[in-house]
Structure formats: C-alpha cells, structure tokens
Design a protein around this motif. Structure first.
Motif, PDB file in Angstrom:
ATOM      1  N   ALA A 237       8.801  -5.275   5.425  1.00  0.00           N
ATOM      2  CA  ALA A 237      10.115  -4.776   5.001  1.00  0.00           C
ATOM      3  C   ALA A 237       9.974  -3.792   3.836  1.00  0.00           C
ATOM      4  CB  ALA A 237      11.032  -5.930   4.620  1.00  0.00           C
ATOM      5  N   MET A 238       8.760  -3.670   3.315  1.00  0.00           N
ATOM      6  CA  MET A 238       8.523  -2.724   2.217  1.00  0.00           C
ATOM      7  C   MET A 238       7.646  -1.561   2.664  1.00  0.00           C
ATOM      8  SD  MET A 238       8.198  -5.454  -0.897  1.00  0.00           S
ATOM      9  CE  MET A 238       6.454  -5.406  -0.971  1.00  0.00           C
ATOM     10  N   ASP A 239       7.507  -1.397   3.977  1.00  0.00           N
ATOM     11  CA  ASP A 239       6.703  -0.278   4.472  1.00  0.00           C
ATOM     12  C   ASP A 239       7.543   1.003   4.475  1.00  0.00           C
ATOM     13  OD1 ASP A 239       4.695  -2.068   4.745  1.00  0.00           O
ATOM     14  OD2 ASP A 239       4.769  -2.191   6.939  1.00  0.00           O
ATOM     15  N   VAL A 240       7.719   1.523   3.280  1.00  0.00           N
ATOM     16  CA  VAL A 240       8.552   2.702   3.075  1.00  0.00           C
ATOM     17  C   VAL A 240       7.781   3.626   2.153  1.00  0.00           C
ATOM     18  CG1 VAL A 240      10.781   3.536   2.225  1.00  0.00           C
ATOM     19  CG2 VAL A 240      10.610   1.215   3.141  1.00  0.00           C
ATOM     20  N   SER A 241       7.657   4.886   2.544  1.00  0.00           N
ATOM     21  CA  SER A 241       6.893   5.747   1.651  1.00  0.00           C
ATOM     22  C   SER A 241       7.777   6.793   0.969  1.00  0.00           C
ATOM     23  CB  SER A 241       5.737   6.413   2.398  1.00  0.00           C
ATOM     24  OG  SER A 241       6.152   7.627   2.944  1.00  0.00           O
ATOM     25  N   ASP A 242       9.028   6.887   1.407  1.00  0.00           N
ATOM     26  CA  ASP A 242       9.949   7.821   0.747  1.00  0.00           C
ATOM     27  C   ASP A 242      11.221   7.062   0.386  1.00  0.00           C
ATOM     28  OD1 ASP A 242      11.327   9.973  -0.195  1.00  0.00           O
ATOM     29  OD2 ASP A 242      11.504  11.007   1.736  1.00  0.00           O
ATOM     30  N   PRO A 243      11.156   6.224  -0.649  1.00  0.00           N
ATOM     31  CA  PRO A 243      12.269   5.319  -0.944  1.00  0.00           C
ATOM     32  C   PRO A 243      13.541   6.056  -1.372  1.00  0.00           C
ATOM     33  CG  PRO A 243      10.550   5.132  -2.621  1.00  0.00           C
ATOM     34  CD  PRO A 243      10.005   6.011  -1.559  1.00  0.00           C
ATOM     35  N   SER A 244      14.594   5.887  -0.578  1.00  0.00           N
ATOM     36  CA  SER A 244      15.862   6.599  -0.805  1.00  0.00           C
ATOM     37  C   SER A 244      16.434   6.394  -2.197  1.00  0.00           C
ATOM     38  CB  SER A 244      16.918   6.102   0.184  1.00  0.00           C
ATOM     39  OG  SER A 244      16.528   6.343   1.489  1.00  0.00           O
TER      40      SER A 244
ATOM     41  N   ALA B  21       0.814  -1.220   0.000  1.00  0.00           N
ATOM     42  CA  ALA B  21       0.000   0.000   0.000  1.00  0.00           C
ATOM     43  C   ALA B  21       0.854   1.280   0.000  1.00  0.00           C
ATOM     44  CB  ALA B  21      -0.926   0.000   1.213  1.00  0.00           C
ATOM     45  N   ASN B  22       2.125   1.143   0.288  1.00  0.00           N
ATOM     46  CA  ASN B  22       3.030   2.303   0.238  1.00  0.00           C
ATOM     47  C   ASN B  22       3.440   2.522  -1.220  1.00  0.00           C
ATOM     48  OD1 ASN B  22       3.422   2.954   3.219  1.00  0.00           O
ATOM     49  ND2 ASN B  22       3.720   0.729   3.140  1.00  0.00           N
ATOM     50  N   ASP B  23       2.680   3.359  -1.883  1.00  0.00           N
ATOM     51  CA  ASP B  23       2.665   3.391  -3.354  1.00  0.00           C
ATOM     52  C   ASP B  23       3.221   4.679  -3.951  1.00  0.00           C
ATOM     53  OD1 ASP B  23       0.724   5.109  -2.491  1.00  0.00           O
ATOM     54  OD2 ASP B  23      -0.857   4.360  -3.820  1.00  0.00           O
ATOM     55  N   THR B  24       4.134   5.331  -3.260  1.00  0.00           N
ATOM     56  CA  THR B  24       4.655   6.614  -3.741  1.00  0.00           C
ATOM     57  C   THR B  24       5.168   6.533  -5.190  1.00  0.00           C
ATOM     58  OG1 THR B  24       5.282   7.164  -1.482  1.00  0.00           O
ATOM     59  CG2 THR B  24       6.281   8.479  -3.219  1.00  0.00           C
ATOM     60  N   VAL B  25       5.912   5.468  -5.485  1.00  0.00           N
ATOM     61  CA  VAL B  25       6.484   5.353  -6.833  1.00  0.00           C
ATOM     62  C   VAL B  25       5.404   5.036  -7.867  1.00  0.00           C
ATOM     63  CG1 VAL B  25       8.069   4.018  -8.287  1.00  0.00           C
ATOM     64  CG2 VAL B  25       8.801   4.790  -6.015  1.00  0.00           C
ATOM     65  N   VAL B  26       4.427   4.235  -7.465  1.00  0.00           N
ATOM     66  CA  VAL B  26       3.327   3.916  -8.380  1.00  0.00           C
ATOM     67  C   VAL B  26       2.615   5.213  -8.782  1.00  0.00           C
ATOM     68  CG1 VAL B  26       1.192   2.595  -8.656  1.00  0.00           C
ATOM     69  CG2 VAL B  26       3.048   1.674  -7.253  1.00  0.00           C
ATOM     70  N   ARG B  27       2.369   6.047  -7.797  1.00  0.00           N
ATOM     71  CA  ARG B  27       1.709   7.330  -8.093  1.00  0.00           C
ATOM     72  C   ARG B  27       2.621   8.228  -8.922  1.00  0.00           C
ATOM     73  NH1 ARG B  27       1.375   9.960  -3.658  1.00  0.00           N
ATOM     74  NH2 ARG B  27       2.091   8.391  -2.181  1.00  0.00           N
ATOM     75  N   TYR B  28       3.921   8.171  -8.631  1.00  0.00           N
ATOM     76  CA  TYR B  28       4.858   8.983  -9.416  1.00  0.00           C
ATOM     77  C   TYR B  28       4.821   8.571 -10.895  1.00  0.00           C
ATOM     78  CZ  TYR B  28       9.085  10.869 -11.430  1.00  0.00           C
ATOM     79  OH  TYR B  28       9.953  11.524 -12.266  1.00  0.00           O
ATOM     80  N   MET B  29       4.785   7.275 -11.140  1.00  0.00           N
ATOM     81  CA  MET B  29       4.783   6.806 -12.528  1.00  0.00           C
ATOM     82  C   MET B  29       3.509   7.266 -13.251  1.00  0.00           C
ATOM     83  SD  MET B  29       7.665   5.211 -13.004  1.00  0.00           S
ATOM     84  CE  MET B  29       7.495   4.155 -14.441  1.00  0.00           C
ATOM     85  N   ASP B  30       2.430   7.381 -12.516  1.00  0.00           N
ATOM     86  CA  ASP B  30       1.172   7.827 -13.133  1.00  0.00           C
ATOM     87  C   ASP B  30       1.109   9.336 -13.337  1.00  0.00           C
ATOM     88  OD1 ASP B  30       0.200   5.312 -13.324  1.00  0.00           O
ATOM     89  OD2 ASP B  30      -0.988   5.383 -11.479  1.00  0.00           O
TER      90      ASP B  30
END
Ligand SMILES: *Cc1c(COP(=O)(O)O)cnc(C)c1O
Length: 429
Positions: A300-307, A275-284
């Motif tokens: 381990a994927m609960d990251v919303s600002d992926p470095s 559900a942490n979809d920052t990149v998905v939204r960025y691609m859209d």
C-alpha cells in the motif's frame, strides 16, 4: 472555510465544491486557505472529551456550515464507530492500531467520513457523481465499503493487477452494485496517472468525476482524528512526542502535520517508507525526482510520486529548513521489514503487518539520533491482510476475522485494461 488550488491561489472553492471536485480544474490539490487554531482549553480538557466530540471540534472549522451541526456530529460518530487502541510495545514506544474498522486498514476513517459527506452533499445534485479512485491496496476496499449502496454515487476503482494481496482484491472486487473494479496492467502510479488524466479530460466532463484518494479533502482531513485520539490516550507525558507514519502517498502523515498545525503537541514526525524513497531522497538533496515504482511487501506504500507531498511543502511555506526541523524520512528494505516483524513478534510478543513494521523501524532509526522521547508508530493495517507474508515468515496461522471470511467467499468481478483509452471508453458507457 475556503480551499484554494495549490497550483493557483486564485482558484478558491467551498468545502462542498472541493469534495465533489476532488482535484481542482487546474490539476492542483485543494488546500485550506487558513489554518484554524484549537483553543488551549481543548487540549487541557481533552481527557474528558469523547472521541465524537474531539472529531467534531477538529473538523468543524473545515466544513463550516455546509453540513449542519447535527448531521456533521452524526457523520463523525459513524466514522469513528470502532476502537483506536494504543498498545505499548516497549518502554516509551507504542503502536496506534488503526485497523479496527470494517476493512481492517486506517483508510476506513477517511472513506467512511467522505462517503457520509457525499450522502449529504451529492443529495442536492441532480446528476450522478462518479467516484474514480486508484488504489495501491487498501483504499479500494475502504472506499468500496464506505460507498456501497450510497445513492447517487457510482464508484470505479483502479488497481494494479497482481500487486495487491488476495484479501485486498476480494474486498474491492466482490461487492457489486454501485462498485466497479478495474484491473490495470501496470503499477499504482500508472493507475493514479490514469485517474488524474480522466479528471482533466474534457470529453468526460459529463461523467461528473471525483476522486476518493487522499487528494480529496473529504478523505484527507478526517485522518487528523486519530492523532488527537492518540494524544488523549497517552495522557500526561513528560517527553517530546514523536510519531512515525508508514507513508506511501503521504496523505496520512500530512493529516498528522495539519493536526500539529492546529495546535496538537507533536514534536516530530518520521516518514517511514519502503524502497520507494522519493521523499527520503528529497530530504537529503532538495531534488524531487520520482522513479519507477518498486514492488515491496508493504504494497500500500508502493508509490513513487506521492500526491500529498505538495501539501506538506505548502504547510511549511515551502521552507525546507522549517520542514527539516520537524520531519525525518527514512527508507527500509523488505529484508529489514521481515526482520522487524520477526523481532517484534518474538521479543515483544506483538504481531505487526509489513506497513506497521516499517513505521516501527522509523522509530528505531530515529532513536540512534535522539533517545529521550515518547514514540508512537501507526499500525495502519491488520496483519491478517498479509497472510502470504506473515504466516510463512513466522510459521503461524493468523485467525481470520469473521467479516473477512465472508468476503473470501465472494466472487471476483473486474474488468481488465491496459491503457487510458480503455478506461475512457468504460467511463463513457
Ligand atoms: C495507504 C496505506 C499506507 C500509506 O498511507 P499514505 O496516506 O498513502 O501515505 C500505509 N499503510 C497502509 C496499510 C495503507 O493502506
């Protein structure tokens, strides 16, 4: 090879400096100044090369002669000292199992390589280095295990209280010696923000802090290895190769994309997120807008600002069109994840962990758009690391590997903190 800061092209350092610093002084991530190309013959003959030889050829240009050949070969050999099986799940679909290392997650590869490099690189440093690392679950265990007992290195691990599985917590809080665990009242992003702040804090200059997150080149780059091993295992293929990577901080997928840039014939990548979809939204939308971190089953994927996303952008020269040509990003709910675990277990007789399930879902979704491809998803952790989720769902007992049984007997030792001031006080002591 030199590395520059993605915030300022004029900050250029060696592999050793980049590894020991972690983050550039201006907070930028280090990025190679050039992308080496592996010769055609390397790919033509890859079937006859050992995994040690493949790893050495891949990493050599990035390390240069800062570690001598014999030492680097030894480091690669010890890093890859376990299996990377490619398991067929259905027609044209495979799981690449990356969980056969000591802490049962793919992060063992990067952590082992980095720890062994530090053993060589930090040796000539008179001062003790402190590795400061934030974990969303698996990094902590892998780094703790990799650095345990390494002389001249102290390790401080920050993890979000109550948001890692009990096995993950044991792996990072029970070792002791040069490994210290800090339990933070907050999310992984809070932990990561504190770590970044500590790196920039002038008062902490004397502590010689460095990072063991995938922002550190010594942890990020070796993750390329298993993409090449996957290619070797596949042998001759007659369709384009598509790789789905369950992604959180985006270091793993970024390493895969770098491997592709070196010449590895991967046609397309799928960034599969929860559900942490920052990149998905960025691609859209082309708008990068992190939100508060959501807690999910694939923790381990609960990251919303992926470095590492800035590294991906850098690889594509910040050209969105070029990026879209080789990347799709999808987000999946916990409900979908659970259904996928069930479906794969009952229909394909294969047990995936929640992260791998998200990767599998990525391939499935891509299939709605394109059918002719060979798909591989990365199975990033052993299902046994998530017994709370899996045993209940499938009503089965998962056999716990011996090395985990030992860890479960250990006694948790952690210091609880709520804000940066407390971390700082701890590091100054
Ligand atoms: C860390 C981790 C991920 C995410 O990897 P990133 O490099 O942060 O994108 C996925 N699955 C598991 C099991 C992990 O531990």
């Amino acid at each position: 090879m030199k590395y520059y800061s993605l915030n300022n092209r004029d900050i250029v350092v060696s592999f050793k400096e980049a590894a020991l610093q972690g983050l550039a002084p201006d907070k930028g991530l280090y990025f190679p100044t050039e992308i080496p190309q592996l010769p055609k013959a390397f790919f033509e003959n890859i079937g006859s090369l050992s995994k040690e030889e493949i790893g050495y050829q891949v990493i050599k240009p990035f390390v240069g002669n800062e570690i001598n050949e014999a030492d680097l070969r030894q480091i690669v050999k010890e890093t890859l000292d376990f299996d990377f099986p490619l398991v067929q799940i259905e027609k044209n679909k495979y799981a690449l199992e990356l969980f056969h290392g000591p802490t049962l997650a793919f992060k063992d590869v990067g952590a082992r390589f980095m720890a062994r490099c530090f053993q060589k690189l930090a040796r000539d440093n008179a001062k003790k280095v402190t590795v400061l690392v934030a974990t969303s679950g698996d990094t902590g265990g892998a780094v703790a295990h990799g650095f345990y007992g390494v002389e001249g290195v102290e390790v401080v691990i920050l993890y979000p209280k109550g948001k890692v599985s009990s096995i993950q917590e044991k792996q990072l809080t029970t070792l002791g010696k040069n490994i210290k665990a800090i339990e933070v009242n907050g999310s992984f992003d809070d932990c990561q923000a504190m770590v970044k702040r500590a790196f920039l804090d002038d008062d902490l200059k004397g502590a010689h802090l460095t990072s063991a997150n995938s922002i550190n080149v010594a942890r990020w780059l070796p993750q390329m290895f298993y993409y090449f091993l996957m290619y070797r295992e596949l042998g001759k293929i007659d369709k384009p190769l598509v790789v789905s990577v369950p992604s959180g901080n985006f270091g793993n997928i970024c390493a895969g994309m770098l491997a592709r840039a070196l010449g590895l014939p991967i046609a397309h990548f799928i960034a599969a997120t929860n559900a942490n979809d920052t990149v998905v939204r960025y691609m859209d939308t082309a708008i990068y807008q992190p939100t508060t971190t959501k807690v999910t089953l694939s923790n381990a994927m609960d990251v919303s600002d992926p470095s590492n996303f800035v590294r991906i952008l850098a690889l594509f020269g910040n050209e969105n069109k070029a990026l879209h040509a080789i990347l799709d990003a999808y987000s999946f709910t916990d409900q979908q994840t659970l259904e996928a675990i069930k479906d794969i277990y009952y229909a394909k007789d294969y047990l995936v962990d929640p992260h791998g399930a998200v990767g599998y879902l990525g391939l499935k979704q891509y299939e709605e758009k394109k059918t002719e491809f060979i798909g591989v998803f990365l199975e990033t952790a052993h299902p046994v690391k998530f017994p709370e989720c899996i045993e209940q769902l499938l009503n089965i007992d998962i056999e716990i590997p011996k090395r985990l049984q030992e860890i479960q007997k250990g006694v948790k030792k952690a210091i609880e903190i709520s804000d940066y001031k407390e971390l700082k006080r701890f590091l100054l002591d």
